[in-house]
Structures are given as structure tokens and as C-alpha cells.
Design a protein around this motif. Sequence first.
Motif, PDB file in Angstrom:
ATOM      1  N   VAL A   1      57.260  36.255  19.563  1.00 34.59           N
ATOM      2  CA  VAL A   1      57.943  37.972  19.311  1.00 34.59           C
ATOM      3  C   VAL A   1      58.723  38.602  19.222  1.00 34.59           C
ATOM      4  CG1 VAL A   1      56.922  40.327  19.457  1.00 34.59           C
ATOM      5  CG2 VAL A   1      55.670  38.125  20.050  1.00 34.59           C
ATOM      6  N   LEU A   2      59.547  38.548  20.301  1.00 34.03           N
ATOM      7  CA  LEU A   2      60.937  39.446  20.466  1.00 34.03           C
ATOM      8  C   LEU A   2      62.610  38.835  19.369  1.00 34.03           C
ATOM      9  CD1 LEU A   2      61.633  39.329  24.094  1.00 34.03           C
ATOM     10  CD2 LEU A   2      61.345  41.443  23.048  1.00 34.03           C
ATOM     11  N   SER A   3      61.765  37.265  19.146  1.00 39.85           N
ATOM     12  CA  SER A   3      62.711  36.827  17.546  1.00 39.85           C
ATOM     13  C   SER A   3      62.681  37.486  16.503  1.00 39.85           C
ATOM     14  CB  SER A   3      62.741  35.536  17.535  1.00 39.85           C
ATOM     15  OG  SER A   3      63.510  34.679  19.127  1.00 39.85           O
ATOM     16  N   LEU A   4      61.881  37.216  16.196  1.00 42.97           N
ATOM     17  CA  LEU A   4      60.821  38.512  15.478  1.00 42.97           C
ATOM     18  C   LEU A   4      61.246  40.019  14.951  1.00 42.97           C
ATOM     19  CD1 LEU A   4      57.022  37.019  14.377  1.00 42.97           C
ATOM     20  CD2 LEU A   4      59.506  36.149  12.936  1.00 42.97           C
ATOM     21  N   ALA A   5      61.191  40.635  16.075  1.00 42.95           N
ATOM     22  CA  ALA A   5      61.645  41.878  16.307  1.00 42.95           C
ATOM     23  C   ALA A   5      63.344  41.304  15.954  1.00 42.95           C
ATOM     24  CB  ALA A   5      61.427  42.520  17.759  1.00 42.95           C
ATOM     25  N   LEU A   6      63.933  41.596  16.328  1.00 43.43           N
ATOM     26  CA  LEU A   6      65.463  41.452  15.738  1.00 43.43           C
ATOM     27  C   LEU A   6      65.801  40.920  14.864  1.00 43.43           C
ATOM     28  CD1 LEU A   6      66.793  39.785  19.781  1.00 43.43           C
ATOM     29  CD2 LEU A   6      66.683  41.890  18.991  1.00 43.43           C
ATOM     30  N   PHE A   7      64.984  39.725  14.412  1.00 44.43           N
ATOM     31  CA  PHE A   7      64.941  39.593  12.440  1.00 44.43           C
ATOM     32  C   PHE A   7      64.616  40.881  11.817  1.00 44.43           C
ATOM     33  CE2 PHE A   7      64.105  37.461   8.878  1.00 44.43           C
ATOM     34  CZ  PHE A   7      64.865  36.192   8.805  1.00 44.43           C
ATOM     35  N   VAL A   8      64.154  41.367  12.186  1.00 50.74           N
ATOM     36  CA  VAL A   8      63.174  42.401  11.164  1.00 50.74           C
ATOM     37  C   VAL A   8      65.056  43.549  11.383  1.00 50.74           C
ATOM     38  CG1 VAL A   8      61.974  44.050  10.720  1.00 50.74           C
ATOM     39  CG2 VAL A   8      61.221  42.348  10.999  1.00 50.74           C
ATOM     40  N   GLN A   9      65.045  43.850  12.865  1.00 46.56           N
ATOM     41  CA  GLN A   9      65.658  44.539  12.709  1.00 46.56           C
ATOM     42  C   GLN A   9      67.556  44.584  12.429  1.00 46.56           C
ATOM     43  OE1 GLN A   9      67.072  45.542  17.330  1.00 46.56           O
ATOM     44  NE2 GLN A   9      68.932  46.748  16.600  1.00 46.56           N
ATOM     45  N   SER A  10      67.712  43.285  12.049  1.00 49.82           N
ATOM     46  CA  SER A  10      69.134  42.711  11.390  1.00 49.82           C
ATOM     47  C   SER A  10      68.463  42.544   9.862  1.00 49.82           C
ATOM     48  CB  SER A  10      69.009  41.282  12.034  1.00 49.82           C
ATOM     49  OG  SER A  10      69.888  41.059  11.409  1.00 49.82           O
ATOM     50  N   TRP A  11      67.272  42.483   8.966  1.00 48.51           N
ATOM     51  CA  TRP A  11      67.001  42.927   8.452  1.00 48.51           C
ATOM     52  C   TRP A  11      67.184  43.926   7.832  1.00 48.51           C
ATOM     53  CZ3 TRP A  11      66.789  38.398   4.999  1.00 48.51           C
ATOM     54  CH2 TRP A  11      66.306  38.596   3.830  1.00 48.51           C
ATOM     55  N   ARG A  12      67.083  45.120   8.225  1.00 46.66           N
ATOM     56  CA  ARG A  12      67.079  46.374   8.160  1.00 46.66           C
ATOM     57  C   ARG A  12      67.964  47.126   7.758  1.00 46.66           C
ATOM     58  NH1 ARG A  12      62.400  49.942  11.135  1.00 46.66           N
ATOM     59  NH2 ARG A  12      61.884  50.327   9.421  1.00 46.66           N
ATOM     60  N   GLY A  13      69.448  46.151   8.393  1.00 40.70           N
ATOM     61  CA  GLY A  13      70.594  46.806   8.873  1.00 40.70           C
ATOM     62  C   GLY A  13      71.469  46.649   9.638  1.00 40.70           C
ATOM     63  N   ARG A  14      70.851  47.078  10.289  1.00 43.64           N
ATOM     64  CA  ARG A  14      71.088  47.563  12.191  1.00 43.64           C
ATOM     65  C   ARG A  14      71.505  45.767  12.379  1.00 43.64           C
ATOM     66  NH1 ARG A  14      66.383  49.546  13.321  1.00 43.64           N
ATOM     67  NH2 ARG A  14      66.335  51.689  12.012  1.00 43.64           N
ATOM     68  N   ALA A  15      73.271  46.380  13.021  1.00 41.67           N
ATOM     69  CA  ALA A  15      73.538  44.673  13.620  1.00 41.67           C
ATOM     70  C   ALA A  15      72.758  45.195  15.097  1.00 41.67           C
ATOM     71  CB  ALA A  15      75.195  44.930  13.892  1.00 41.67           C
ATOM     72  N   ILE A  16      72.583  43.304  15.613  1.00 43.24           N
ATOM     73  CA  ILE A  16      71.905  43.339  17.314  1.00 43.24           C
ATOM     74  C   ILE A  16      73.193  43.744  17.625  1.00 43.24           C
ATOM     75  CG2 ILE A  16      71.525  41.547  18.182  1.00 43.24           C
ATOM     76  CD1 ILE A  16      69.595  40.629  15.695  1.00 43.24           C
ATOM     77  N   GLY A  17      73.127  44.340  18.822  1.00 41.34           N
ATOM     78  CA  GLY A  17      73.849  44.190  20.226  1.00 41.34           C
ATOM     79  C   GLY A  17      75.027  45.336  19.375  1.00 41.34           C
ATOM     80  N   GLU A  18      74.833  46.103  18.276  1.00 38.80           N
ATOM     81  CA  GLU A  18      76.178  46.773  17.291  1.00 38.80           C
ATOM     82  C   GLU A  18      76.760  48.016  18.873  1.00 38.80           C
ATOM     83  OE1 GLU A  18      75.220  49.819  14.823  1.00 38.80           O
ATOM     84  OE2 GLU A  18      75.938  48.189  13.505  1.00 38.80           O
ATOM     85  N   GLY A  19      78.198  47.379  19.165  1.00 37.48           N
ATOM     86  CA  GLY A  19      78.796  48.691  20.098  1.00 37.48           C
ATOM     87  C   GLY A  19      78.491  47.668  21.714  1.00 37.48           C
ATOM     88  N   THR A  20      78.425  47.165  21.717  1.00 35.18           N
ATOM     89  CA  THR A  20      78.037  46.287  22.461  1.00 35.18           C
ATOM     90  C   THR A  20      79.653  45.242  22.566  1.00 35.18           C
ATOM     91  OG1 THR A  20      77.175  44.399  22.386  1.00 35.18           O
ATOM     92  CG2 THR A  20      75.730  45.887  23.376  1.00 35.18           C
ATOM     93  N   GLN A  21      80.139  44.726  23.507  1.00 33.18           N
ATOM     94  CA  GLN A  21      81.255  43.673  24.337  1.00 33.18           C
ATOM     95  C   GLN A  21      81.416  42.670  23.402  1.00 33.18           C
ATOM     96  OE1 GLN A  21      80.960  43.410  28.580  1.00 33.18           O
ATOM     97  NE2 GLN A  21      81.848  45.247  28.862  1.00 33.18           N
ATOM     98  N   ALA A  22      82.446  42.149  23.640  1.00 35.89           N
ATOM     99  CA  ALA A  22      82.323  40.475  22.303  1.00 35.89           C
ATOM    100  C   ALA A  22      81.668  40.236  23.207  1.00 35.89           C
ATOM    101  CB  ALA A  22      83.814  40.639  22.393  1.00 35.89           C
ATOM    102  N   LEU A  23      80.766  38.871  22.293  1.00 35.84           N
ATOM    103  CA  LEU A  23      80.076  37.759  22.529  1.00 35.84           C
ATOM    104  C   LEU A  23      80.571  36.828  23.633  1.00 35.84           C
ATOM    105  CD1 LEU A  23      77.538  36.247  22.517  1.00 35.84           C
ATOM    106  CD2 LEU A  23      78.573  34.790  20.759  1.00 35.84           C
ATOM    107  N   LEU A  24      81.516  36.424  23.561  1.00 34.78           N
ATOM    108  CA  LEU A  24      81.812  35.781  24.682  1.00 34.78           C
ATOM    109  C   LEU A  24      83.666  36.566  25.494  1.00 34.78           C
ATOM    110  CD1 LEU A  24      83.098  32.530  21.896  1.00 34.78           C
ATOM    111  CD2 LEU A  24      81.409  32.777  24.021  1.00 34.78           C
ATOM    112  N   PRO A  25      83.803  36.287  26.794  1.00 26.56           N
ATOM    113  CA  PRO A  25      84.859  36.968  27.454  1.00 26.56           C
ATOM    114  C   PRO A  25      85.872  37.043  27.389  1.00 26.56           C
ATOM    115  CG  PRO A  25      83.052  35.195  28.656  1.00 26.56           C
ATOM    116  CD  PRO A  25      83.108  35.344  27.373  1.00 26.56           C
ATOM    117  N   ARG A  26      87.317  37.472  27.171  1.00 31.35           N
ATOM    118  CA  ARG A  26      88.325  37.285  26.948  1.00 31.35           C
ATOM    119  C   ARG A  26      89.049  37.301  28.193  1.00 31.35           C
ATOM    120  NH1 ARG A  26      87.893  36.353  21.399  1.00 31.35           N
ATOM    121  NH2 ARG A  26      86.801  39.102  20.896  1.00 31.35           N
ATOM    122  N   GLY A  27      90.154  36.800  27.799  1.00 30.13           N
ATOM    123  CA  GLY A  27      91.727  37.178  29.595  1.00 30.13           C
ATOM    124  C   GLY A  27      90.321  35.719  30.630  1.00 30.13           C
TER     125      GLY A  27
END
Length: 160
Positions: A56-82
Motif C-alpha cells: 500500500v505504501l509503495s503504491l501510494a509513493l508510486f502514484v505520488q511520483s507518477w503525478r509529478g511530485r518528487a518523493i522527499g522533495e525539500g529533504t536532505q540528500a539521500l547519502l550523508p556527506r563529509g
Amino acid sequence: MTQDISPNRYAERVVLACLCTVFGVMAFIAFGYSLRDALGPGAGFFPFWLGTLGVVLSLALFVQSWRGRAIGEGTQALLPRGDRGWRAAALLAGLVVAALLLQPLGFRLAMLVFSVGLLLALGVRRPVAIAIFALASSFGLFHVFYYWLQVPLPIGLLGL
């Protein structure tokens, strides 16, 4: 109307489709086990519901991505730096080393080495705190799981 899909968005959708598939297979397999038994939840209860929730959660995120919104938009980078990136890499390397040492050294010694390495990687520098935590987390957890809960843990070649 065609959408221009960025490589990041394409990778996001592929990962979500793979996760949805894995969760779906997990729920399908778990449904073959009993969901209830005489004592309450059966062997398939938690895997089935976790797999269903994952789908259910994967499908909800897939629909969100399909509608044009990036998942995690405005969040920190996926991999930490430094410095945080080096600590994360040290943790991952420590987990690999601990997994490789588990059979030859046994649970107690492998977790002792892992606990010391983990604390050092996280920046702890007080030797007394490191010693107390490492001994409690390795020998203490072994005692709780092996003797009280009767969970078989690797003993190792040294018998420790």
C-alpha cells in the motif's frame, strides 16, 4: 502529452516497483501460513500485514511520483556527506566484519569488537563508557538470549 522523465525519477519508480513486488510476494507467501493459532497471531500474521502495508505504501509513493511530485522533495540528500558519510560507511563496514566474524569468534567476541568499533565510529572517546557498553552489549545480550530466552547463538571456536 508526453512527460520527460529524469533519470532520478525513473530510478525512483523502478525502486518503488521493485519494493512493491517484494512486499507483494512476501504477503502472498505469508498468506499460505496460518494467520492465527491457538495462542493468538500465527506464523504468517506479521509478515502478511507488513507485506500488505508495504504494498500500500509503495503504491501510494508510486502514484505520488507518477503525478509529478518528487518523493522527499525539500529533504536532505539521500547519502550523508563529509564526516557523517564516513561514519555511515564505518558502520556498514563494521556490520560486514561482524557478520564475517560471527561464526569463527562467536556472538560474544564478534559483538564486543563490533560494539567497540561502533562507538569509536560514532565519536565516543571515553574508554570507561566504551568498555562498559561493549561488555554489556556483547556478554550481557548473549546471556539474555542464550540462557533466558533459549535462542541458539554461535559460540565460536574459542568457546566464548
